[in-house]
Design a protein around this motif. Structure first.
Motif, short mmCIF file in Angstrom:
data_model
loop_
_atom_site.label_atom_id
_atom_site.label_comp_id
_atom_site.label_asym_id
_atom_site.label_seq_id
_atom_site.Cartn_x
_atom_site.Cartn_y
_atom_site.Cartn_z
N UNK A 121 -5.11 2.49 14.47
CA UNK A 121 -6.52 2.76 14.15
C UNK A 121 -7.10 1.66 13.30
N UNK A 122 -8.40 1.47 13.50
CA UNK A 122 -9.09 0.35 12.87
C UNK A 122 -9.06 0.38 11.35
N UNK A 123 -9.26 1.59 10.82
CA UNK A 123 -9.38 1.71 9.37
C UNK A 123 -8.10 1.26 8.67
N UNK A 124 -6.97 1.52 9.35
CA UNK A 124 -5.68 1.23 8.72
C UNK A 124 -5.15 -0.14 9.12
N UNK A 125 -5.96 -0.93 9.83
CA UNK A 125 -5.45 -2.15 10.43
C UNK A 125 -4.95 -3.15 9.39
N UNK A 126 -5.79 -3.45 8.42
CA UNK A 126 -5.42 -4.48 7.45
C UNK A 126 -4.22 -4.06 6.62
N UNK A 127 -4.23 -2.81 6.14
CA UNK A 127 -3.13 -2.38 5.29
C UNK A 127 -1.83 -2.32 6.09
N UNK A 128 -1.94 -1.98 7.38
CA UNK A 128 -0.72 -1.94 8.18
C UNK A 128 -0.17 -3.32 8.47
N UNK A 129 -1.07 -4.26 8.59
CA UNK A 129 -0.60 -5.64 8.70
C UNK A 129 0.19 -6.01 7.45
N UNK A 130 -0.37 -5.70 6.30
CA UNK A 130 0.30 -6.03 5.04
C UNK A 130 1.65 -5.33 4.94
N UNK A 131 1.67 -4.04 5.31
CA UNK A 131 2.95 -3.31 5.28
C UNK A 131 3.98 -4.04 6.15
N UNK A 132 3.59 -4.37 7.37
CA UNK A 132 4.57 -4.94 8.30
C UNK A 132 5.08 -6.30 7.82
#
Ligand SMILES: Nc1ncnc2c1ncn2[C@@H]1O[C@H](COP(=O)(O)OP(=O)(O)OP(=O)(O)O)[C@@H](O)[C@H]1O
Ligand SMILES: [Mg+2]
Lengths: 337, 254
Positions: free
Chosen positions: A187-198
């Protein structure tokens, strides 16, 4: 120190790329960069096994799939009907279950993703031990064939088991809250933070392996690669070390499989496909075999391009051809006794 | 009690009796040599002692313990180190890293400690490095420590292999033709070095074709021919043994 330069670079990118790409109006790329990071993580595990210890595995996709499928299955299986069962009740009382709603809006009760993920990784480790003990007695192409067979079996199980969704795989995999408010999910809203997590996970995974290869057990792995007789004569329990690094490689793949599955919200049998395993091998080879940074770079770049569709319908072919090319061109690979 | 006691050890390859009922012992703090013509079974004997080969029959006692048929890594952990007739080093690792592998039996960090780089593991790693450097300095090859082993001159590679074995602080060191391929000057250095290693409390079992080296440094010599021990004694006794002179020393004038 130079040894940690790549780790540092990945860690910096984990935080710097989202604002940068957003400013460049290219934030949509973060999705593929996130997925590429998880595939690169699985490649790193194989790099330790194949590049450093010299034990080829053509079954890395199998362990990725075990992680992904097991976590997906356990976190989506609705236990609501069994809520009278003392076991389910016990798990619930311990706070290990999470409540939600299924696709039709009915209340559901399933294992919380943390538990599902841990069970999935432990399952992959268990399978790696059971498979590794017999097959690691084999060498070279015999080992390659045996692990290839393992991967094929895993794909067939995934495809043929109705509870695993057959050819469709499993979907509606819930978000995985690593910490409260920090969720692995699409989902779009979580995109940036999920990139950082990964990318943080990738940096940590890389750091652990950089530490490993420059340590006592890491030297033992490299030594057994170069000659099991000499390594044994210096006191290295070669069978034990081969099993350890095989299990470690499997665990990396399983962690990657778990996280990507929760990120995508789904997993299909294609993840276990032999061509996926060939990809992992090709990435380690292109990266320079005993080269963690090289594997990481190749894993990120090639998976990113592949996910962006740059290779079009030639996708699998590209990886196959690359593998052949590396094998033919690299003196380091060919001239090994 | 002897440090190493070999009794009626035998091993055949097909119909060939490579080692045929050999018994001998190696004492603590002594240099014991095994000589014999090419194909006499010396390397096979080493492999049987160190566990690289399983004997058909016979026993090997090391430091009072029966190690017959034990895996090489277990034998190594009990304090036996070796060098190989054909050098076996990790060519793409540096000389120092190769010697650090010699410290494997003297250190403990496993996968978790290594991956987490725990303070304890880092301390141990520093000690491994220091001890390896000591062995490298003893061998006089400090200038090559950081170089990739495959690119080093042959004589230096022999030294690296020897340093790796010494770094494990073994009770018994098995040397299989350590002088082969060395020039005269290097061989003299080797003789002196073996003396120094013994002085550090490491007993030595030596296979060597260079007779002047063997006669010079050995306390005890066993002679093999076609897998059988045909003589044993002090260097002087061996030199004057009729049978030995006939089958071995006489034919060989290097
Ligand atoms: N793995 C093996 N398989 C078959 N035959 C072997 C094997 N290893 C050794 N042999 C044979 O056993 C005999 C003894 O060999 P070994 O290498 O022990 O001799 P050696 O005394 O060390 O000789 P050299 O002085 O040439 O090193 C030889 O005839 C050799 O060909
Ligand atoms: Mg020999």
């Amino acid at each position: 120190m130079r040894r940690f330069a790549t780790v540092l670079l990945i860690a910096v990118c984990a935080f710097a790329l989202p604002p940068l790409l957003t400013a460049l109006k290219a934030a949509f790329l973060l999705t593929q960069l996130t997925m590429a990071a998880y595939y690169a993580l699985a490649s790193l595990g194989l790099c330790a096994l194949m590049g450093y210890a010299g034990q080829i595995s053509m079954g890395q996709a199998g362990f990725f799939a075990i992680g992904g499928y097991a976590s997906a299955y356990l976190s989506t299986r609705n236990l609501a009907a069994a809520s009278g069962d003392p076991l389910v009740g016990g798990l619930d009382a311990l706070g290990l279950l999470s409540r939600g709603a299924d696709a039709y809006g009915n209340p559901s009760l399933s294992l919380s993703p943390w538990i599902a993920a841990l069970c999935a990784i432990l399952l992959a480790i268990l399978v790696a031990v059971l498979i590794g003990i017999p097959v690691l007695k084999l060498k070279g192409h015999y080992l390659a064939m045996a692990t290839l067979g393992f991967g094929i079996v895993i794909e067939k199980i995934a495809r043929g088991t109705p509870a695993l969704g057959g050819a469709d795989g499993l979907s509606c995999v819930p978000a995985f809250a690593l910490l409260p408010g920090l969720e692995v999910t699409g989902g779009r809203a979580a995109r940036a933070v999920n990139f950082t997590i990964s990318w943080v996970v990738l940096a940590i995974g890389l750091l652990a392996l950089v530490n490993l290869v420059n340590s006592r057990p890491g030297r033992a792995l490299r030594a057994l690669h170069d000659g099991e007789e000499a390594a044994g004569a210096m006191g290295v329990d070669t069978a034990r070390y081969k099993l350890n690094v095989f299990v470690l490689g499997a665990a990396y793949a399983a962690v990657a499989g778990v996280l990507l599955t929760h990120y995508n919200g789904s997993i299909g049998p294609g993840e276990a496909n032999a061509m996926k395993s060939v990809r992992y091998v090709a990435i380690v080879a292109v990266g320079g075999m005993a080269n963690l940074s090289g594997t990481l770079a190749a894993g990120l770049l090639l998976n990113f391009l592949s996910l962006r569709g740059v290779f079009g319908s030639l996708d699998d072919l590209v990886f196959g051809v690359m593998l052949v090319a590396v094998m033919l061109l690299s003196p380091g690979v060919r001239s090994r006794r | 009690m002897s440090l190493l006691e070999v009794a009626s050890l035998a091993r055949s390859f097909g119909g060939l009796r490579a080692v045929d009922g050999v018994s001998f012992s190696a004492e603590k703090n002594r240099i014991t040599s095994v000589i014999g013509p090419n194909g006499a079974g010396k390397t096979t004997l080493f492999n049987l002692i160190a566990g690289s080969l399983e004997p058909d029959s016979g026993t090997v006692l090391f430091d009072g313990e029966d190690i017959t048929g034990m895996k090489p890594f277990r034998v190594a952990r009990r304090g036996m180190a070796r060098t190989f007739q054909a050098i076996k080093l990790s060519r793409r690792m540096t000389a120092l890293e190769n010697v650090m592998i010699g410290r494997h039996v003297r250190s403990r960090a496993g996968f978790p400690q290594a991956m987490l780089a725990s303070p304890w593991a880092r301390r141990e790693e520093r000690r491994i490095r220091e001890e390896a450097m000591k062995a490298i300095e003893l061998l006089g090859i400090a200038e090559y420590a950081g170089r990739e082993t495959g690119s080093l001159p042959f004589g230096v590679q022999r030294s690296v292999e020897l340093a790796r074995a010494i770094a494990s602080e073994p009770k018994l060191l098995l040397l299989d033709e350590p002088a082969s391929g060395l020039n005269i000057r290097e061989t003299v250095g080797l003789a002196e070095l073996i003396g120094r290693i013994r002085a550090e409390g490491i007993s030595i079992l030596l296979v060597e074709h260079d007779m002047s080296l063997v006669m010079d440094i050995s306390d005890e010599i066993a002679v093999l021919n076609f897998g059988r021990k045909i003589a044993q004694g002090k260097p002087r006794e061996i030199q004057s043994n009729r049978e030995v002179v006939d089958i071995y020393l006489g034919e060989d004038d290097d």
